[in-house]
Design a protein around this motif. Structure first.
Motif, PDB file in Angstrom:
ATOM      1  N   THR A 154     -40.757  -3.828  25.301  1.00  0.00           N
ATOM      2  CA  THR A 154     -39.710  -4.358  24.920  1.00  0.00           C
ATOM      3  C   THR A 154     -39.812  -4.742  23.497  1.00  0.00           C
ATOM      4  O   THR A 154     -38.520  -5.170  22.851  1.00  0.00           O
ATOM      5  CB  THR A 154     -39.417  -5.641  25.863  1.00  0.00           C
ATOM      6  OG1 THR A 154     -39.387  -5.396  27.279  1.00  0.00           O
ATOM      7  CG2 THR A 154     -37.793  -6.393  25.505  1.00  0.00           C
ATOM      8  N   ARG A 181     -34.757  -3.550  25.837  1.00  0.00           N
ATOM      9  CA  ARG A 181     -34.726  -3.759  24.635  1.00  0.00           C
ATOM     10  C   ARG A 181     -33.471  -3.418  24.000  1.00  0.00           C
ATOM     11  O   ARG A 181     -32.847  -4.031  23.147  1.00  0.00           O
ATOM     12  CB  ARG A 181     -35.784  -2.709  23.825  1.00  0.00           C
ATOM     13  CG  ARG A 181     -35.939  -2.978  22.271  1.00  0.00           C
ATOM     14  CD  ARG A 181     -36.619  -1.788  21.724  1.00  0.00           C
ATOM     15  NE  ARG A 181     -38.162  -1.838  22.038  1.00  0.00           N
ATOM     16  CZ  ARG A 181     -39.072  -0.721  21.563  1.00  0.00           C
ATOM     17  NH1 ARG A 181     -38.704  -0.127  20.363  1.00  0.00           N
ATOM     18  NH2 ARG A 181     -40.029  -0.794  22.067  1.00  0.00           N
ATOM     19  N   GLN A 192     -33.852 -10.330  24.738  1.00  0.00           N
ATOM     20  CA  GLN A 192     -34.893  -9.158  25.013  1.00  0.00           C
ATOM     21  C   GLN A 192     -36.108  -9.955  26.007  1.00  0.00           C
ATOM     22  O   GLN A 192     -36.470  -9.605  26.920  1.00  0.00           O
ATOM     23  CB  GLN A 192     -35.320  -8.482  24.007  1.00  0.00           C
ATOM     24  CG  GLN A 192     -34.462  -7.412  23.544  1.00  0.00           C
ATOM     25  CD  GLN A 192     -33.339  -7.872  22.540  1.00  0.00           C
ATOM     26  OE1 GLN A 192     -33.529  -9.183  22.208  1.00  0.00           O
ATOM     27  NE2 GLN A 192     -32.456  -7.192  22.316  1.00  0.00           N
TER      28      GLN A 192
END
Length: 245
Positions: free
Chosen positions: A209, A21, A126
């Protein structure tokens, strides 16, 4: 660090996805996936011989599209020459990497859309890092085991088309013969250990994430992707079932 992340994706995937992340690095993982896929495909071609693979697939094309004999002979000759060309083989490594990258980008874009629809937030990089790392463990296990089986099994017992992707039989597709029912085989082949392992990693990756995405929503999105893959496999087997007979 990359090597620590590579080990943790098998034993502590939640920590890896939380790290992605903030640090969405994906190139190394994608490179490993591409190299393993290229290594297996190349080894498979040389183990079964280009002549056997090309003759099998070309004969199926002739049956389906009723090609003239001259055209079929020309196709076989050209494809065998390409399979034996060192330049073509080396170029396939780039093709495999680019192909994987494009597919992963497409899936990442869809992940962004679904996460947004379910009330969460996920950036493209991401999403791409999550998709690549969620796919990597299954690819490593599948390709490494397939390479071992490729040289353990008799080449005459390996299907020239079905074996090109994997030789690992970890799914319910083993219960039926592909030639008897290609569609049923495609459905049952989607229920396997590695398939569900990838499904679990995808749900875990989406949850850790993304921002503000619940566990239930993450699993729902992951199951949607699995179901889409199942439908694509069924459609492909319905259209080109003769190639796996």
């Amino acid at each position: 660090p990359f090597l620590q992340k590579l080990g943790n994706i098998f034993f502590e995937p939640s920590a890896v996805f939380r790290n992605l992340r903030a640090h969405p690095r994906w190139f190394g993982a994608l490179l490993i996936a591409a190299l393993l896929s290229f290594a297996y495909t190349t080894a498979f071609t040389y183990r079964l011989t280009p002549e056997r693979i090309v003759n099998f697939t070309t004969d199926k094309v002739i049956e389906r599209f009723n090609l003239p004999p001259e055209r079929a002979a020309q196709m076989k000759e050209q494809q065998i020459a390409d399979a034996k060309s060192p330049a073509k083989v080396a170029g396939n490594s780039v093709t495999v990497f680019v192909g994987l990258f494009v597919v992963m980008c497409l899936i990442a874009g869809l992940c962004m859309l679904f996460v947004l629809l379910f009330g969460g937030r996920l950036g493209f990089w991401q999403a791409l890092a999550m998709v690549v790392w969620a796919s990597l463990p299954a690819i490593i296990i599948e390709k490494v085991l397939s390479l071992v089986l490729l040289y353990v099994k008799d080449p005459d017992d390996i299907h020239p088309v079905l074996g090109q992707t994997t030789l690992v039989t970890d799914n319910l597709g083993a219960l039926v013969k592909p030639a008897d029912s290609p569609v049923l085989f495609a459905v049952l082949a989607s229920f396997g250990i590695l398939a569900f392992y990838r499904l679990w990693l995808t749900a875990t990756g989406l949850r850790h994430t993304s921002d503000r995405l619940s566990k239930g929503s993450a699993w729902t999105i992951a199951i949607i992707f699995w179901a889409v893959g199942l439908l694509l496999a069924v459609a492909s087997s319905a259209l080109f079932g003769s190639f796996i007979s």
